[in-house]
Design a protein around this motif. Structure first.
Motif: not given
Length: 254
Positions: A74-79, A33-39, A111-113, A68-71
């Motif tokens: 982790r978000l770069a790993q997702l991509l 929730p609160g995360y957005v991905l644009a591709v 991210s929502p942060h 709770d709050h990935p660094d």
């Protein structure tokens, strides 16, 4: 809690090409929730590779559980996971279909942060704007330096890498793994915005022009203006023109 809300949209125009090979999409996380991905992806000679980029991006993002709050890593790993899985699937499909497919990739996670992370492969681009100023954009500089250092190519030959299929930096290249560049920004605020664009868009504008149009307009209005002006400047000879725009704006007053 962030001090902004997100306005976003995608748009494209076929240009003078016989078909639209670009694809762009915006996703929200099924388990994030609160995360957005644009591709955004530019399929080379066919839309199949770009379609696979979006299909895999949705699958991987739907499985993403941030905690709770990935660094930032982790978000770069997702991509990177999206890029790696797409690259593998495109190559497998090429073997089965006996036709090699290629596609560029640019992806952005917000991210929502108040954090943004992006990754880039090929000649599609991502821009980050602060109000009406361009703060950064992706480029081929890191890839050219990689070619010079790792492939021991002369500098002049590396800078002309797009002319060689052997050196093409894309998903689906059976001869080379994709070279991925990543970036991030924290402390997002209202007034920040991002533009993902195919070469049929960014080729016709300066960074300052893109920043100004994006700042003054809603994503839909900006897309209409940019597509119209790209068609004018290409004199009707431009290629596929595709973009995704993500703007952070002040929330309405209570």
């Amino acid at each position: 809690m962030t001090s902004y809300r997100i306005e976003a949209g995608t748009a494209q125009h076929i240009g003078n090409r016989p078909q639209q090979n670009d694809r762009a999409a915006l996703f929200t996380g099924a388990r994030a929730p609160g995360y957005v991905l644009a591709v955004l992806s530019d399929g080379i000679a066919s839309p199949a590779g770009a379609e696979q980029v979006l299909h895999t991006a949705r699958q991987v993002f739907d499985e993403f559980k941030p905690g709770d709050h990935p660094d930032i890593e982790r978000l770069a790993q997702l991509l990177h996971e999206i890029i790696s899985e797409t690259h593998t699937v495109i190559k497998m499909n090429a073997v089965a279909g006996k036709t090699e497919l290629h596609a560029s990739f640019v992806g952005l996670v917000i991210s929502p942060h108040g954090e943004a992370v992006w990754a880039h492969v090929g000649d599609s681009r991502l821009y980050r704007f602060e109000h009406d100023k361009c703060a950064m954009r992706t480029s081929d500089v890191a890839y050219v330096e990689h070619l010079i250092s790792s492939d021991r190519l002369p500098a002049d030959a590396a800078r002309n890498h797009r002319r060689s299929k052997l050196l093409l930096n894309v998903l689906g290249n059976s001869r080379k793994e994709p070279f991925v560049t990543t970036g991030s920004h924290t402390g997002l605020v209202a007034g920040d915005s991002f533009l993902l664009g195919s070469d049929g868009l960014w080729h016709f504008f300066t960074d300052a022009e893109l920043a100004a149009v994006t700042a003054k307009s809603t994503p839909r209005q900006a897309a209409e203006k940019l597509i119209s002006k790209a068609g004018e400047r290409s004199q009707g000879k431009g290629g596929n023109c595709t973009m995704a725009i993500v703007k952070l704006v002040k929330p309405p007053s209570a």
